[in-house]
Design a protein around this motif. Structure first.
Motif, PDB file in Angstrom:
ATOM      1  N   ALA A  19     -11.780  16.843   5.099  1.00  0.00           N
ATOM      2  CA  ALA A  19     -12.022  17.441   6.268  1.00  0.00           C
ATOM      3  C   ALA A  19     -13.394  17.690   6.710  1.00  0.00           C
ATOM      4  O   ALA A  19     -13.978  17.295   7.702  1.00  0.00           O
ATOM      5  CB  ALA A  19     -11.282  18.563   6.652  1.00  0.00           C
ATOM      6  N   LEU A  20     -14.188  18.421   5.689  1.00  0.00           N
ATOM      7  CA  LEU A  20     -15.590  18.486   5.703  1.00  0.00           C
ATOM      8  C   LEU A  20     -16.178  17.081   5.777  1.00  0.00           C
ATOM      9  O   LEU A  20     -17.163  16.852   6.412  1.00  0.00           O
ATOM     10  CB  LEU A  20     -16.142  19.084   4.316  1.00  0.00           C
ATOM     11  N   LEU A  21     -15.846  16.114   4.842  1.00  0.00           N
ATOM     12  CA  LEU A  21     -16.365  14.909   4.849  1.00  0.00           C
ATOM     13  C   LEU A  21     -16.448  14.187   6.187  1.00  0.00           C
ATOM     14  O   LEU A  21     -17.412  13.875   6.784  1.00  0.00           O
ATOM     15  CB  LEU A  21     -15.891  13.948   3.971  1.00  0.00           C
ATOM     16  N   MET A  22     -15.185  14.257   7.049  1.00  0.00           N
ATOM     17  CA  MET A  22     -14.922  13.605   8.236  1.00  0.00           C
ATOM     18  C   MET A  22     -15.729  14.319   9.298  1.00  0.00           C
ATOM     19  O   MET A  22     -16.324  13.754  10.261  1.00  0.00           O
ATOM     20  CB  MET A  22     -13.638  13.513   8.587  1.00  0.00           C
ATOM     21  N   TYR A  23     -15.911  15.722   9.260  1.00  0.00           N
ATOM     22  CA  TYR A  23     -16.442  16.369  10.131  1.00  0.00           C
ATOM     23  C   TYR A  23     -17.969  16.237  10.131  1.00  0.00           C
ATOM     24  O   TYR A  23     -18.778  16.089  11.010  1.00  0.00           O
ATOM     25  CB  TYR A  23     -16.163  17.757   9.996  1.00  0.00           C
ATOM     26  N   GLY A  24     -18.523  16.206   8.966  1.00  0.00           N
ATOM     27  CA  GLY A  24     -19.819  15.873   8.805  1.00  0.00           C
ATOM     28  C   GLY A  24     -20.255  14.305   9.310  1.00  0.00           C
ATOM     29  O   GLY A  24     -21.357  14.432   9.777  1.00  0.00           O
ATOM     30  N   MET A  25     -19.587  13.642   8.770  1.00  0.00           N
ATOM     31  CA  MET A  25     -19.764  12.289   9.194  1.00  0.00           C
ATOM     32  C   MET A  25     -19.900  12.353  10.764  1.00  0.00           C
ATOM     33  O   MET A  25     -20.723  11.329  11.414  1.00  0.00           O
ATOM     34  CB  MET A  25     -18.869  11.123   8.684  1.00  0.00           C
ATOM     35  N   LYS A  26     -18.995  12.746  11.665  1.00  0.00           N
ATOM     36  CA  LYS A  26     -18.724  12.744  13.167  1.00  0.00           C
ATOM     37  C   LYS A  26     -20.035  13.061  13.434  1.00  0.00           C
ATOM     38  O   LYS A  26     -20.665  13.033  14.730  1.00  0.00           O
ATOM     39  CB  LYS A  26     -17.545  13.494  13.237  1.00  0.00           C
TER      40      LYS A  26
END
Length: 582
Positions: A19-26
């Motif tokens: 979730a952190l990875l996806m949020y950071g990329m967005k």
């Protein structure tokens, strides 16, 4: 804590870090688009003169914003607006597929060493910049990078803590598949596609694959099959989303799917030789086994697998683009045959074309979509004005001399104009609602100002619709009364209506093109001509009534039409001023 509790904790850490990875990329992608959104849109419009520049544009823009979705959405909106051909769009989408492989390289770097030590200083600097108005977007970008690397670092550590290489159940599950079997490759390809459709993030599936491969649990052949499935899964999602969009959007989404499906088909034919070639480029030994070299040497070799996955992703897309870029005209024909254009039964089809699918993933692109919709709104209003001019051609005839068919045509045309007035009201409300939703997001000051301008634009365009309806009502009232305009009045009104149409044409040139290519002076020039003609016609009307050339009732309807045309011209000026931010 017992072993069950440890497993549950590790699973939650895995999900949380994804979730952190996806949020950071967005967050990072959104910030980059805020910083360079207008420039990127201009690059897309200007650098697609042929298939090769189009492809390079797709690579550059996608690598810059870290989102192939953003590039595809911008491209499709340009195709719908007629700024790009479908063939040019296909070349850009091919380039976007190459550009998005940069994400895999960033992730593979994150799996190779512990980068969480650099995360906390980045968070600290980002928070300071976010609270500084001038540097807020840069702060958002750093904030996104920090979250992305924190997610990657946590994923890496979670993979180590899970100790998958020592878990008998996991090892037995993956060893039950024959790595050299075609059926195994297809199975993992399908798993990758389904996972991507469920998670809605190809990056998340890539991260899971890297954890499994770098821990030595998942053989490289199955890992690459998962990556191939992820390539297909992400295009299935975009095709489902495009179902509610226009024909061109569906065609572009289908072209994207065809591109990836074709690539998967040829890679399956040369699967093992191609994978072995990529492994040799990275320096990974495919034949090494734990029993032959020992645990440490085996894990050191397996650690290179994240780079193997990234290298495969890049090589696959480069070779696939190298093959298909020569067949873009044929792909375009195929796509057009599969997805035929839907011809509306009635030209008055008034569905919103650009924003009917809901908000885009990024607010900056949502603003672009809204701007295209407002351009369409202006075009439809001019179509409505064209009906008013057609109605005028009937209204200058003597009502007593009109036959039954002419009266029926007059009434039918009047009803269509009334219908369009309702349509303009609905379009204003729907676009305003959409802009309100967009304005709730975290936007740059420039974009907020743009939304305020657009709100003013739709209000003034709707007023033009009201003016058109008022003109039609006056003409309808004249026909009902049986009054007749003189030949001179007919000529004068035609001249006034032509000038008003010129103003609307100029407005739509500004609304549907780049404002830098036009001058606001042209609009003011036409407005001055309209005002001068209005004053001249009003003076002539008073003189004609005094000379008993026609009665006062005819003169009143005549001046009502002149005055309404002049009002319409004022609304046009207001629209153009709003577009120029004045």
């Amino acid at each position: 804590m017992d072993s069950t509790g440890n497993v549950v904790l590790l699973v939650f850490r895995l999900l949380g870090s994804l979730a952190l990875l996806m949020y950071g990329m967005k967050t990072m992608s959104d910030a980059l688009q805020k910083m360079a959104g207008p420039q990127l849109r201009h690059v897309l419009g200007a650098m697609t003169t042929n298939r090769f520049t189009g492809m390079l544009t797709g690579v550059t823009v996608t690598a810059a914003v870290q989102s192939s979705t953003a590039t595809t959405v911008m491209t499709v909106s340009f195709v719908s607006a007629g700024l790009l051909t479908l063939a040019q769009a296909i070349s850009v989408i091919m380039g976007a597929n190459i550009g998005t492989t940069l994400t895999a390289w960033i992730m593979s770097a994150g799996f190779s060493f512990n980068i969480t030590d650099f995360v906390y200083p980045a968070f600290f600097i980002a928070i300071i910049l976010i609270y500084s108005k001038r540097r807020r977007v840069v702060g958002d970008f750093l904030y996104g990078i920090a979250f992305m690397f924190l997610g990657l670092g946590t994923l890496r550590q979670t993979g180590i803590d899970m100790n998958l290489g020592e878990q008998e159940a996991v090892l037995n599950f993956f060893s039950s598949f024959d790595p050299h079997s075609f059926v195994t490759t297809i199975t993992f390809l399908l798993i990758g596609g389904v996972l991507t459709m469920c998670v809605q993030s190809s990056a998340a599936v890539m991260a899971i694959t890297m954890i499994l491969c770098s821990s030595g649990v998942l053989p490289i052949y199955q890992g690459i099959a998962l990556v191939m499935g992820e390539n297909i899964g992400t295009t299935v999602t975009s095709n489902i989303v495009a179902l509610s969009a226009g024909t061109q959007a569906r065609r572009a989404a289908f072209a994207h799917m065809f591109f990836n499906l074709f690539g998967v088909c040829w890679i399956l034919i040369v699967f093992q030789p191609f994978v072995n070639m990529v492994c040799s480029l990275v320096g990974y030994d495919v034949t090494m086994t734990k029993e032959a070299v020992g645990h440490d040497a085996f894990l050191a070799n397996a650690a290179k697998l994240s780079f193997v996955l990234a290298a495969f992703h890049t090589c696959f897309n480069l070779v696939n683009t190298g093959i298909l870029i020569w067949f873009i005209p044929q792909i375009e024909k195929l796509v057009c045959k599969v997805i035929k254009s839907t011809k509306d039964a009635d030209e008055e089809d008034t569905r919103l074309r650009y924003i009917s699918g809901g908000l885009m993933k990024t607010p900056e692109i949502s603003v672009l979509q809204a701007q295209k919709e407002i351009g369409l709104f202006g075009t439809r209003i001019q179509r409505m004005y064209g009906m008013v001019r057609d109605l005028f051609d009937y209204s200058i005839k003597n009502p007593a001399e009109m036959d039954k068919n002419e009266r029926a045509d007059f009434d039918k045309l009047y009803e269509r104009i009334a219908k369009y007035e309702g349509i303009s009201d609905n379009m204003e409300i729907e676009i305003a609602k959409y802009l309100e939703q967009v304005s709730d997001a975290h936007l740059s000051d420039e974009t907020k100002a743009k939304i305020r301008q657009m709100m003013r634009e739709i209000s003034e365009i709707e007023s033009i619709g009201d003016a058109c309806y008022n003109l039609a009502r006056t003409m309808h009232r004249k026909q009902e009364s049986g009054k007749v305009f003189t030949e001179q009045q007919g000529k004068d009104l035609k001249q006034m209506m032509q000038l008003t149409d010129d103003a609307l044409t100029q407005m739509n040139h500004v609304m549907n093109g780049r404002k830098e290519d036009h001058s606001i002076k042209d609009t003011f020039r036409i407005e001055n001509e309209i005002n001068a003609l209005r004053d001249k016609l009003k003076a002539r009307n008073i003189e004609a009534i005094n000379n008993h050339q026609y009665d006062y009732a005819v003169g009143t309807m005549y001046t009502d039409l002149v005055g309404e045309c002049e009002k319409l011209g004022d609304y046009v000026v207001n629209v153009v001023e709003a577009r120029y931010g004045q």
